[in-house]
Design a protein around this motif. Structure first.
Motif, short mmCIF file in Angstrom:
data_model
loop_
_atom_site.label_atom_id
_atom_site.label_comp_id
_atom_site.label_asym_id
_atom_site.label_seq_id
_atom_site.Cartn_x
_atom_site.Cartn_y
_atom_site.Cartn_z
N VAL A 71 3.85 -8.11 -6.35
CA VAL A 71 2.69 -7.95 -5.46
C VAL A 71 1.85 -9.23 -5.42
O VAL A 71 1.47 -9.70 -4.35
CB VAL A 71 1.85 -6.71 -5.85
CG1 VAL A 71 0.68 -6.52 -4.89
CG2 VAL A 71 2.73 -5.45 -5.83
N PHE A 72 1.60 -9.82 -6.61
CA PHE A 72 0.80 -11.06 -6.67
C PHE A 72 1.54 -12.11 -7.49
O PHE A 72 1.08 -12.50 -8.58
CB PHE A 72 -0.58 -10.78 -7.29
CG PHE A 72 -1.38 -9.74 -6.55
CD1 PHE A 72 -1.94 -10.02 -5.30
CD2 PHE A 72 -1.59 -8.48 -7.09
CE1 PHE A 72 -2.67 -9.06 -4.62
CE2 PHE A 72 -2.33 -7.51 -6.41
CZ PHE A 72 -2.87 -7.80 -5.17
N LEU A 121 4.36 8.92 5.02
CA LEU A 121 3.13 9.43 4.40
C LEU A 121 2.36 8.29 3.72
O LEU A 121 1.14 8.20 3.84
CB LEU A 121 3.51 10.52 3.38
CG LEU A 121 2.37 11.26 2.69
CD1 LEU A 121 1.56 12.07 3.70
CD2 LEU A 121 2.92 12.21 1.61
N ALA A 122 3.08 7.40 3.04
CA ALA A 122 2.44 6.26 2.36
C ALA A 122 1.71 5.39 3.36
O ALA A 122 0.61 4.89 3.09
CB ALA A 122 3.48 5.45 1.60
N GLY A 123 2.31 5.22 4.54
CA GLY A 123 1.71 4.37 5.57
C GLY A 123 0.40 4.93 6.10
O GLY A 123 -0.50 4.18 6.47
N ARG A 133 7.73 1.65 -1.64
CA ARG A 133 7.11 0.45 -2.23
C ARG A 133 6.67 -0.51 -1.14
O ARG A 133 5.58 -1.08 -1.20
CB ARG A 133 8.07 -0.25 -3.21
CG ARG A 133 8.46 0.62 -4.39
CD ARG A 133 8.99 -0.20 -5.54
NE ARG A 133 7.93 -0.85 -6.28
CZ ARG A 133 7.22 -0.29 -7.25
NH1 ARG A 133 7.48 0.93 -7.63
NH2 ARG A 133 6.27 -0.95 -7.85
N SER A 134 7.52 -0.71 -0.11
CA SER A 134 7.07 -1.68 0.90
C SER A 134 5.93 -1.12 1.74
O SER A 134 5.06 -1.88 2.16
CB SER A 134 8.22 -2.23 1.76
OG SER A 134 9.04 -1.21 2.15
N ALA A 135 5.87 0.20 1.92
CA ALA A 135 4.76 0.78 2.69
C ALA A 135 3.43 0.58 1.96
O ALA A 135 2.38 0.57 2.59
CB ALA A 135 5.01 2.26 2.95
N LEU A 136 3.48 0.45 0.64
CA LEU A 136 2.21 0.31 -0.12
C LEU A 136 1.84 -1.15 -0.43
O LEU A 136 0.78 -1.42 -0.98
CB LEU A 136 2.29 1.10 -1.43
CG LEU A 136 2.28 2.62 -1.30
CD1 LEU A 136 2.41 3.29 -2.67
CD2 LEU A 136 0.99 3.11 -0.62
N LEU A 137 2.74 -2.08 -0.04
CA LEU A 137 2.53 -3.48 -0.42
C LEU A 137 1.26 -4.09 0.18
O LEU A 137 0.43 -4.64 -0.55
CB LEU A 137 3.77 -4.28 -0.02
CG LEU A 137 4.01 -5.58 -0.75
CD1 LEU A 137 4.02 -5.40 -2.26
CD2 LEU A 137 5.34 -6.19 -0.30
N ASP A 138 1.10 -3.99 1.50
CA ASP A 138 -0.07 -4.61 2.13
C ASP A 138 -1.37 -3.97 1.65
O ASP A 138 -2.38 -4.64 1.49
CB ASP A 138 0.01 -4.48 3.66
CG ASP A 138 1.04 -5.44 4.22
OD1 ASP A 138 1.45 -6.35 3.46
OD2 ASP A 138 1.43 -5.28 5.39
N ARG A 139 -1.30 -2.65 1.45
CA ARG A 139 -2.50 -1.94 0.97
C ARG A 139 -2.94 -2.52 -0.39
O ARG A 139 -4.12 -2.72 -0.64
CB ARG A 139 -2.17 -0.46 0.82
CG ARG A 139 -3.35 0.45 0.81
CD ARG A 139 -2.90 1.85 0.54
NE ARG A 139 -2.37 2.53 1.70
CZ ARG A 139 -3.02 3.44 2.41
NH1 ARG A 139 -4.25 3.75 2.08
NH2 ARG A 139 -2.47 4.04 3.43
N GLN A 140 -1.96 -2.79 -1.26
CA GLN A 140 -2.31 -3.34 -2.57
C GLN A 140 -2.87 -4.75 -2.42
O GLN A 140 -3.86 -5.12 -3.05
CB GLN A 140 -1.07 -3.34 -3.47
CG GLN A 140 -0.61 -1.95 -3.82
CD GLN A 140 0.69 -1.96 -4.61
OE1 GLN A 140 0.70 -2.14 -5.82
NE2 GLN A 140 1.80 -1.78 -3.91
N ARG A 141 -2.23 -5.54 -1.55
CA ARG A 141 -2.69 -6.94 -1.39
C ARG A 141 -4.07 -7.02 -0.77
O ARG A 141 -4.79 -8.00 -0.97
CB ARG A 141 -1.66 -7.72 -0.57
CG ARG A 141 -0.38 -7.95 -1.37
CD ARG A 141 0.59 -8.86 -0.68
NE ARG A 141 1.74 -9.11 -1.55
CZ ARG A 141 2.98 -9.27 -1.14
NH1 ARG A 141 3.27 -9.22 0.16
NH2 ARG A 141 3.95 -9.50 -2.00
N SER A 142 -4.47 -5.98 -0.02
CA SER A 142 -5.78 -6.02 0.64
C SER A 142 -6.94 -5.93 -0.37
O SER A 142 -8.08 -6.17 -0.01
CB SER A 142 -5.89 -4.89 1.68
OG SER A 142 -5.99 -3.66 1.00
#
Ligand code: DC
Length: 232
Positions: free
Chosen positions: A143-144, A68-70, A116-125
């Motif tokens: 994350v950063f 779902l997060a993805g 958490r890993s599914a949301l990582l790239d979204r946060q970095r974007s």
């Protein structure tokens, strides 16, 4: 070496800390004042928890939650959370995600590794020119980790529960101070003892206890760290 347009060159200011430490208001004010983008990472976990409830997904079903997060159709109409509006599949959920229940659900789903890993790239974007202020629990640690300035805000549990109590009262929502103190303590415990990305300051974070400071005073202290780093 990275070129000047690469994410590594885009400055990030991370503001981490427990809820009620003032980080939401301070990071939003900082982003507006400096004309930077804003990431409210807690809102992503809250939206996920809300979407999971709507889809009748069990909050312990890690695989279903990560899937779902993805695919979560979440958007911040102003491009980021600066205007405070958050949409889930075209519906304005800005108010719904702020409930105590949603906050507690968010804290539970946030403890799961695949979520958490599914949301990582979204946060970095969200790291886009001219820069980003990122608010959360693990912005500076996970994350950063290469953020330009890292701040960790704290305040005593009693003071944080008190602030929450006043916020709810202002909104006309009745609340019980004693149960808020217990809820704050319970959420802190879960967020800081979880195995993954626990709530803790990065080794190179500036730590600020806001228990006896108002928003203006806290913002001034944060700006005193941020302005020289951004060469303002
Ligand atoms: O900041 P908040 O209260 O909106 O966050 C809700 C929950 O989401 C919080 O209890 C823990 C989780 N969270 C997290 O684990 N990591 C983040 N970067 C932000 C929030």
């Amino acid at each position: 070496m990275s070129d000047s347009g690469s994410p590594a060159k885009i400055p990030v200011i991370t503001i981490d800390g427990p809820s009620g430490s003032g980080k939401g208001t301070i990071s939003l004010r900082l982003a507006r004042q400096l004309g930077l983008h804003f990431l409210d990472s807690g809102a992503l976990y809250r939206v996920l928890a809300l979407a999971a409830r709507q889809a009748n997904i069990d909050l312990q079903d890690e695989a279903a939650l990560a899937a779902l997060a993805g695919e979560l159709d979440v958007s911040f109409p102003a491009g980021d959370a600066c205007e405070g509006k958050i949409m889930l599949s075209g519906q304005d959920v800005s108010r719904d995600i702020r409930s105590e229940t949603c906050g507690n659900d968010a804290s539970r789903v946030a403890a799961l590794r695949s979520v958490r890993s599914a949301l990582l790239d979204r946060q970095r974007s969200f790291r886009q020119p001219p820069g980003l202020v990122a608010d959360g629990r693990d912005m500076g640690t996970v994350v950063f980790p290469d953020a330009l300035v890292k701040v960790f805000l704290t305040a005593s549990p009693e003071e944080r529960a008190n602030r929450r109590y006043n916020q709810l009262k202002e909104k006309g929502i009745s609340a019980n101070l004693e149960s808020l103190v217990n809820e704050v303590a319970e959420r802190d415990h879960r967020d800081s003892t979880r195995a993954l990305s626990p709530l803790r300051p990065a080794d190179d974070a500036h730590i600020l206890d806001t228990s006896h400071l108002d928003i203006e005073q806290s913002l001034d202290r944060v700006l005193a760290w941020v302005a020289p780093a951004l060469k303002l």
